[in-house]
Design a protein around this motif. Structure first.
Motif, short mmCIF file in Angstrom:
data_model
loop_
_atom_site.label_atom_id
_atom_site.label_comp_id
_atom_site.label_asym_id
_atom_site.label_seq_id
_atom_site.Cartn_x
_atom_site.Cartn_y
_atom_site.Cartn_z
N THR A 121 17.19 -44.99 8.04
CA THR A 121 17.64 -46.22 8.68
C THR A 121 17.49 -46.12 10.20
O THR A 121 17.10 -47.08 10.87
CB THR A 121 19.12 -46.51 8.33
N ALA A 122 17.80 -44.94 10.75
CA ALA A 122 17.73 -44.74 12.21
C ALA A 122 16.31 -44.46 12.69
O ALA A 122 16.08 -44.41 13.90
CB ALA A 122 18.64 -43.59 12.61
N LYS A 123 15.38 -44.27 11.75
CA LYS A 123 13.99 -43.95 12.08
C LYS A 123 13.91 -42.68 12.93
O LYS A 123 13.27 -42.63 13.99
CB LYS A 123 13.31 -45.12 12.81
N ILE A 124 14.62 -41.65 12.44
CA ILE A 124 14.63 -40.35 13.10
C ILE A 124 14.04 -39.32 12.15
O ILE A 124 14.39 -39.28 10.96
CB ILE A 124 16.07 -39.94 13.49
N GLU A 125 13.14 -38.49 12.64
CA GLU A 125 12.48 -37.49 11.81
C GLU A 125 12.85 -36.08 12.26
O GLU A 125 13.28 -35.86 13.39
CB GLU A 125 10.96 -37.67 11.89
N ASN A 126 12.67 -35.16 11.32
CA ASN A 126 12.83 -33.72 11.61
C ASN A 126 14.20 -33.40 12.20
O ASN A 126 14.32 -32.67 13.18
CB ASN A 126 11.73 -33.25 12.58
N LEU A 127 15.24 -33.94 11.62
CA LEU A 127 16.60 -33.62 12.05
C LEU A 127 17.40 -33.15 10.83
O LEU A 127 17.49 -33.86 9.83
CB LEU A 127 17.28 -34.84 12.67
N ARG A 128 17.93 -31.96 10.92
CA ARG A 128 18.73 -31.40 9.83
C ARG A 128 20.21 -31.55 10.13
O ARG A 128 20.61 -31.72 11.28
CB ARG A 128 18.39 -29.91 9.64
N ILE A 129 21.01 -31.44 9.09
CA ILE A 129 22.46 -31.52 9.28
C ILE A 129 22.94 -30.44 10.24
O ILE A 129 23.80 -30.66 11.08
CB ILE A 129 23.19 -31.40 7.92
N HIS A 130 22.34 -29.25 10.13
CA HIS A 130 22.75 -28.15 11.01
C HIS A 130 22.44 -28.44 12.47
O HIS A 130 23.09 -27.89 13.37
CB HIS A 130 22.04 -26.85 10.59
N ASP A 131 21.47 -29.33 12.74
CA ASP A 131 21.13 -29.67 14.13
C ASP A 131 22.26 -30.44 14.82
O ASP A 131 22.31 -30.49 16.05
CB ASP A 131 19.85 -30.51 14.17
N ILE A 132 23.14 -31.06 14.03
CA ILE A 132 24.29 -31.75 14.60
C ILE A 132 25.17 -30.75 15.36
O ILE A 132 25.68 -31.03 16.44
CB ILE A 132 25.11 -32.43 13.49
N ARG A 133 25.30 -29.56 14.80
CA ARG A 133 26.08 -28.49 15.45
C ARG A 133 25.45 -28.13 16.80
O ARG A 133 26.15 -27.96 17.79
CB ARG A 133 26.12 -27.29 14.52
N ARG A 134 24.12 -28.06 16.81
CA ARG A 134 23.42 -27.72 18.04
C ARG A 134 23.51 -28.83 19.08
O ARG A 134 23.43 -28.60 20.28
CB ARG A 134 21.95 -27.42 17.73
N THR A 135 23.72 -30.07 18.62
CA THR A 135 23.79 -31.21 19.53
C THR A 135 24.98 -31.09 20.48
O THR A 135 24.85 -31.32 21.68
CB THR A 135 23.89 -32.53 18.72
N GLN B 274 18.44 -36.41 20.56
CA GLN B 274 18.03 -36.76 21.91
C GLN B 274 18.76 -38.02 22.37
O GLN B 274 19.20 -38.83 21.55
CB GLN B 274 16.52 -37.00 21.95
N PRO B 275 18.93 -38.20 23.70
CA PRO B 275 19.64 -39.38 24.22
C PRO B 275 19.10 -40.70 23.67
O PRO B 275 19.89 -41.59 23.32
CB PRO B 275 19.43 -39.27 25.73
N GLN B 276 17.77 -40.83 23.56
CA GLN B 276 17.21 -42.09 23.07
C GLN B 276 17.43 -42.29 21.57
O GLN B 276 17.27 -43.41 21.07
CB GLN B 276 15.70 -42.16 23.39
N GLU B 277 17.80 -41.20 20.86
CA GLU B 277 18.04 -41.31 19.41
C GLU B 277 19.48 -41.65 19.08
O GLU B 277 19.78 -42.15 17.99
CB GLU B 277 17.67 -39.99 18.72
N LEU B 278 20.38 -41.37 20.02
CA LEU B 278 21.81 -41.53 19.74
C LEU B 278 22.20 -42.96 19.33
O LEU B 278 22.92 -43.13 18.33
CB LEU B 278 22.64 -41.08 20.95
N PRO B 279 21.77 -44.00 20.04
CA PRO B 279 22.16 -45.36 19.63
C PRO B 279 21.72 -45.69 18.21
O PRO B 279 22.50 -46.24 17.42
CB PRO B 279 21.46 -46.26 20.66
N ARG B 280 20.47 -45.33 17.85
CA ARG B 280 19.96 -45.61 16.51
C ARG B 280 20.72 -44.81 15.46
O ARG B 280 21.03 -45.30 14.37
CB ARG B 280 18.47 -45.29 16.42
#
Length: 338
Positions: free
Chosen positions: A269-283, A158-164
């Motif tokens: 470190t980024a305090k992000i939950e429920n994100l898989r490596i495969h979700d990067i592709r979807r991003t 999400q946009p708010q997660e990108l900086p972290r």
């Protein structure tokens, strides 16, 4: 007991006392009499069961005769069998009933999730279908077992997660993993393809990465945006491998395999939950949609295939795809700096 079966006297042994009780013997006698009434020979059926293949024998045959020849993901089948079916490996096929599979399906669903349970159910259906195809005359006990209703995963950064996320990634000391995550984002390619990326597939002049064989046994060309090219040029200059973009001295394949540990460290470190490596592709695809790209462009970018759309995808050249990717990457970069 002594019964006349098909014109011949047959001595049917139910068991030996005290291994079975008198009451159990009476029940078995009724079962065997029922089989005789149907024209079946209980002794013949027992011999068939004795020589019938076990689930492990079927799986080994499936692996050699079918999976290794037709499936790039046959290793996943092997992992499924070892993880979920090891306690069944010596069971005869006819002893595995629909109720057994239903119970196992629910157990895996409770302990490992709905997706894992459904994948195992599909796998068992395929195993028994292959057994029938190869001459086994039993039924398929997985038929009729209902899959769990799945919800399509739509998670992306999400946009708010990108900086972290990018700040945490920048702090990571493992440069190989950092480059891997960046290239996954910049290309939108599948995890397995990025991990197994070869130098011979990269054309720096045409700015194209041509994956010779995807999981669908098809080739796909991925346009390389400037940021991706910069990473690849640096890695090429520093690389000690003439074959792999992400070499590994510890893996059997020779390339990076599963960077789960580092990935979890970045997320923590980024305090992000429920994100898989495969979700990067979807991003990447999600930000292409945000910038107004059509579904055809997004499908071409991510190498999606469907019977209806394949011909349309093949008519698209790489230029509009590269422009769309560039616009999405630009937006991602802008959001990451906020």
């Amino acid at each position: 007991i002594l019964k006349r079966v098909n014109g011949r006297d047959e001595k049917i042994v139910l068991g030996r006392f005290p291994d079975i009780s008198i009451e159990q013997a009476r029940k078995l006698a009724q079962v065997n009499k029922g089989e005789v009434a149907k024209g079946l020979n209980p002794n013949t059926e027992k011999k068939k069961l004795k020589h019938e293949m076990t689930l492990k024998v079927l799986f080994d045959e499936y692996l050699e005769r079918y999976a290794k020849q037709h499936k790039k993901t046959w290793g996943y089948d092997e992992k499924q069998f070892k993880r979920y079916l090891s306690t069944w490996q010596y069971r005869k096929l006819t002893t595995i009933q629909k109720q057994d599979i239903e119970r196992l399906h629910h157990k895996i669903g409770d302990e490992h999730g709905l997706y894992a349970a459904n994948r195992l159910l599909s796998f068992l259906k395929t195993l028994f279908n292959k057994a029938k195809e190869w001459g086994w005359d039993g039924g398929n006990p997985a038929n009729g077992v209902k899959k769990f209703r799945e919800k399509s995963r739509d998670r992306f950064l999400q946009p708010q997660e990108l900086p972290r996320f990018f700040k945490a990634l920048e702090q990571e000391t493992n440069q190989t993993i950092k480059d891997y995550v960046w290239l996954s984002l910049l290309t939108g390619a599948r995890k397995s393809n990025v991990l197994a990326m070869r130098w011979e597939e990269v054309n720096f002049t045409r700015k194209i990465w041509r994956i010779t064989e995807t999981k669908n046994y098809e080739s796909v060309s991925i346009p390389l945006v400037k940021e991706a090219l910069d990473i690849l040029k640096r890695r090429k200059k520093e690389s000690e491998s003439d074959e792999w973009v992400f070499p590994s001295l510890t893996s059997e394949s020779g390339h990076l395999m599963e960077p789960k540990r580092v990935w979890q460290r970045v997320l923590k470190t980024a305090k992000i939950e429920n994100l898989r490596i495969h979700d990067i592709r979807r991003t990447l695809g999600s930000y292409q949609a945000i910038t107004g790209a059509s579904m055809l462009i997004i499908g071409k970018t991510l190498g999606h295939k469907s019977q209806q759309a394949t011909q349309v995808y093949s008519r698209l050249n790489d230029d509009p795809v590269r422009v769309s990717m560039g616009q999405a990457i630009k937006l991602i970069m802008e959001e990451s700096k906020k």
